[in-house]
Write a protein that holds these residues in place. Sequence first.
Motif, PDB file in Angstrom:
ATOM      1  N   VAL A 259      -2.187   4.356   9.441  1.00  0.00           N
ATOM      2  CA  VAL A 259      -2.128   3.542   8.216  1.00  0.00           C
ATOM      3  C   VAL A 259      -1.980   2.072   8.585  1.00  0.00           C
ATOM      4  O   VAL A 259      -2.661   1.198   8.032  1.00  0.00           O
ATOM      5  CB  VAL A 259      -0.968   4.006   7.325  1.00  0.00           C
TER       6      VAL A 259
ATOM      7  N   LYS B  87       0.817  -1.207   0.000  1.00  0.00           N
ATOM      8  CA  LYS B  87       0.000   0.000   0.000  1.00  0.00           C
ATOM      9  C   LYS B  87       0.861   1.272   0.000  1.00  0.00           C
ATOM     10  O   LYS B  87       0.533   2.249  -0.674  1.00  0.00           O
ATOM     11  CB  LYS B  87      -0.934  -0.002   1.209  1.00  0.00           C
ATOM     12  N   CYS B  88       1.972   1.236   0.755  1.00  0.00           N
ATOM     13  CA  CYS B  88       2.862   2.391   0.762  1.00  0.00           C
ATOM     14  C   CYS B  88       3.464   2.629  -0.625  1.00  0.00           C
ATOM     15  O   CYS B  88       3.523   3.768  -1.103  1.00  0.00           O
ATOM     16  CB  CYS B  88       3.982   2.195   1.786  1.00  0.00           C
ATOM     17  N   CYS B  89       3.902   1.564  -1.260  1.00  0.00           N
ATOM     18  CA  CYS B  89       4.525   1.698  -2.569  1.00  0.00           C
ATOM     19  C   CYS B  89       3.509   2.145  -3.618  1.00  0.00           C
ATOM     20  O   CYS B  89       3.819   2.945  -4.501  1.00  0.00           O
ATOM     21  CB  CYS B  89       5.169   0.376  -2.974  1.00  0.00           C
ATOM     22  N   GLN B  90       2.294   1.642  -3.527  1.00  0.00           N
ATOM     23  CA  GLN B  90       1.251   2.069  -4.459  1.00  0.00           C
ATOM     24  C   GLN B  90       0.939   3.550  -4.290  1.00  0.00           C
ATOM     25  O   GLN B  90       0.638   4.241  -5.268  1.00  0.00           O
ATOM     26  CB  GLN B  90      -0.023   1.247  -4.231  1.00  0.00           C
ATOM     27  N   ARG B  91       1.027   4.021  -3.057  1.00  0.00           N
ATOM     28  CA  ARG B  91       0.633   5.404  -2.766  1.00  0.00           C
ATOM     29  C   ARG B  91       1.734   6.410  -3.056  1.00  0.00           C
ATOM     30  O   ARG B  91       1.497   7.465  -3.657  1.00  0.00           O
ATOM     31  CB  ARG B  91       0.222   5.516  -1.287  1.00  0.00           C
ATOM     32  N   VAL B  92       2.963   6.121  -2.617  1.00  0.00           N
ATOM     33  CA  VAL B  92       4.041   7.114  -2.729  1.00  0.00           C
ATOM     34  C   VAL B  92       5.136   6.699  -3.715  1.00  0.00           C
ATOM     35  O   VAL B  92       6.087   7.449  -3.932  1.00  0.00           O
ATOM     36  CB  VAL B  92       4.664   7.410  -1.352  1.00  0.00           C
TER      37      VAL B  92
END
Length: 252
Positions: free
Chosen positions: A43, A25-30
């Motif tokens: 989060v 989710k972090c990689c998808q977002r930032v």
Amino acid sequence: MAEMDWAREMTDSDENRLSLMEWLKCCQRVGRFPRLAEIPAQVIEHVRNELGLPERIGMTDVAERTGRNHKALVRALLGLDGDQAAARKLAEQAIRQAAKTKDHPADLINVALEELAKNSCEFPAFSTLDDLAAQVRTEVNGAIFTLAYRRMGFDDHARMLAMPEVDPTTGCSGHDRAKKSAPRATVTKLRQQWDHLAWLDGMAGASDAWLKGCPLPRSPISRPRRGRWTLCKRMNTMHNKARELLETIRAE
């Protein structure tokens, strides 16, 4: 649901499942993997609730090697290239090209991010891009300044060097005067603005020759158009007042 099924298939414990989903989710977002301390507790709590895991489950007990494996799985799923050296080189090339026509650091960083996203590269840290933008911007601007300086004559140098000098009468320097924005659109101030533009043209001298061949950024409203823009604002004000007067006469 597909991502959760993927996480369950790739992990063998609740802690590892939470870790894998957090990195996804972090990689998808930032576009990159932040440090664990950078991930907000809200989060982690949200992802944990979505997975239906108890509150005691966290990411701190996940081994460092396991975390690296999770990031590799995420890169494979998202099709990301994790080569940071290649990403920095690509970002530098994009910033160097953009710096010829853009000057604001945020604009340069956005260009780099667009190029990295287009090439499916994992983003470097923001501080890396910020330092890179500052370095390249300084180099590109320095080259333009040096070129312009070499093309200027002795009189041009003298005029430019005198710009920071403060006039004891007005308390303003030529630099202050050059930065002065257009005043309110009145007939008197419109004439003053034309005089101001004429002064700027005189100070700039042969600036077109100094900057010939340099792909410099252009202002949304170029200098020759500012006088016309001021005149248009004045005409619009007069039109609005006339319309209001006409409506008042009709009402009577």
